[in-house]
Design an enzyme around this catalytic site. Structure first.
Site, PDB file in Angstrom:
ATOM      1  N   GLY A  52       0.757  -1.183  -0.009  1.00  0.00           N
ATOM      2  CA  GLY A  52       0.008  -0.167  -0.127  1.00  0.00           C
ATOM      3  C   GLY A  52       1.007   1.270  -0.057  1.00  0.00           C
ATOM      4  CB  ALA A  53       1.012   4.170  -2.428  1.00  0.00           C
ATOM      5  CG  ASP A 240       0.218   1.783  -6.014  1.00  0.00           C
ATOM      6  OD1 ASP A 240      -0.761   1.313  -6.357  1.00  0.00           O
ATOM      7  OD2 ASP A 240       0.900   1.426  -4.955  1.00  0.00           O
ATOM      8  CG  ASN A 250      -4.554   1.540  -7.444  1.00  0.00           C
ATOM      9  OD1 ASN A 250      -4.237   1.456  -6.529  1.00  0.00           O
ATOM     10  ND2 ASN A 250      -5.930   0.810  -7.418  1.00  0.00           N
ATOM     11  CE  LYS A 251      -1.859  -4.757  -6.221  1.00  0.00           C
ATOM     12  NZ  LYS A 251      -0.538  -5.266  -6.551  1.00  0.00           N
TER      13      LYS A 251
END
Ligand code: MRU
Length: 348
Positions: A52-53, A240, A250-251
């Protein structure tokens, strides 16, 4: 009960070590690691024990401050040289979330301002603590802004884990759900399992259930059907790295959800702190996308689910183009269009 009593902190500074929630072990076990060395911190980040960033940034900041304590020199320039080397080492732990680089570079600047080695060592710890405190306040603000976009009884879809354990507290995309719970504001959350590492199933479903939020787990390939049949009102995700034009990494799977949001004409929201923006990059095509070990795709845990030696492509993130993003929610508020102008103005 408050969120602090319901959920553990992902990272805690303990004077001469870092106490870290081992997210690899969730949801079966809530166990913690004590990190004493920069190598342990590097391993914790690269092996997703912390992920998690914002949580990666906080952990890296403590890791650099921890390493700096052990330098046996009184010479400021020697001290800074070693610090830069350790900064570069931590920078190799994961490539995509910019919060990692943002945090360790902030620490480097802090040390540069000190006039003695002792002062630098103390300032580094204080700065890392400050980063964590700021992130908690920031996430709460993001949650308040995000909640203003939802109506009572809305159903909202999310991916991966952008929650309390991915940050100092509250999370980014999950912050509105934690605040809604505090305020008895009913919301229903659908969490996509997020293959291959299952941060949605293992972490988001665990975190929201523990916090008493109404959460339903789906597999990733159920998203379109769920939007169609369960009256999903909006999609919200974390980030992110967000480039100057609003393109958002992002993911993996996030981009697909953004396309679905457009097809179903529902809003697609990105929630992230200013520490996740990278104004040195104009567009998402400049973002390095981490590719991870094939084992994450061929196995679930240690169980082989694919032919041995199969070719695998395992990108951990994707980039959602800005035109698919209805709004970006930061601690400063909500921006909805003209990202190219609105984003730089957040930093003025
Ligand atoms: O690979 P991970 O688990 O570090 O990926 C995390 C995400 O993609 C999150 O959505 C993002 O970092 C935001 S966390 C507030």
């Amino acid at each position: 009960m408050t969120l602090s009593t319901l959920l553990p902190l992902s990272v805690e500074w303990k004077d001469n070590y870092i106490k870290l929630l081992n997210q690899q072990k969730l949801p079966q076990e809530t166990v913690f690691l004590d990190l004493f060395t920069i190598e342990e911190v590097h391993d914790a980040i690269s092996s997703l024990k912390v992920r998690g960033a914002p949580a990666i940034g906080i952990t890296a900041a403590y890791g650099l401050a921890l390493a700096a304590r052990s330098y046996e020199t009184e010479n400021v320039s020697d001290f800074l040289q070693r610090l830069k080397k350790d900064r570069d080492y931590l920078a190799t732990s994961r490539p995509t979330a910019v919060n990692l680089f943002w945090a360790i570079d902030r620490l480097l600047r802090t040390a540069t301002n000190a006039s003695t080695v002792n002062e630098a060592k103390t300032d580094l710890i204080h700065e890392a603590i400050q980063i964590q405190l700021e992130d908690e306040a920031t996430c709460r603000q993001i949650g308040e802004h995000a909640l203003s976009l939802f109506q009572k009884n809305d159903s909202i879809l999310t991916i991966c884990n952008a929650g309390s354990i991915a940050t100092a507290k509250y999370g980014t995309a999950l912050a509105p759900f934690h605040l809604a719970k505090e305020q008895d504001f009913p919301l229903k959350v659908f969490a996509s399992e997020t293959r291959p590492v299952l941060q949605g199933a293992r972490l988001t479903a665990w975190e929201l259930q523990k916090a008493g939020v109404d959460v339903t787990l789906i597999t990733d390939n159920m998203a379109a059907h769920t939007i169609q049949t369960k009256k999903i009102d909006a999609i919200i995700v974390g980030a992110d790295r967000i480039t100057a034009n609003g393109d958002t990494a992002n993911k993996i799977g996030t981009y697909g959800l953004a396309i679905l949001a457009k097809a179903f004409q529902i809003p697609f929201y990105v929630a992230a702190p200013l520490s996740t923006f990278d104004l040195t990059k104009e567009t998402g095509s400049e973002i390095e996308i981490e590719e991870r070990n094939s084992h994450e795709v061929t196995h679930i845990g240690d169980y082989l689910i694919a032919p041995a030696d199969i070719a695998v492509f395992n990108p951990a993130f994707d980039v959602t183009p800005n035109d698919l993003i209805t709004a970006i929610i930061t601690e400063q508020g909500i921006i909805t269009e003209n990202y190219k102008e609105a984003i730089p103005s957040l930093f003025e």
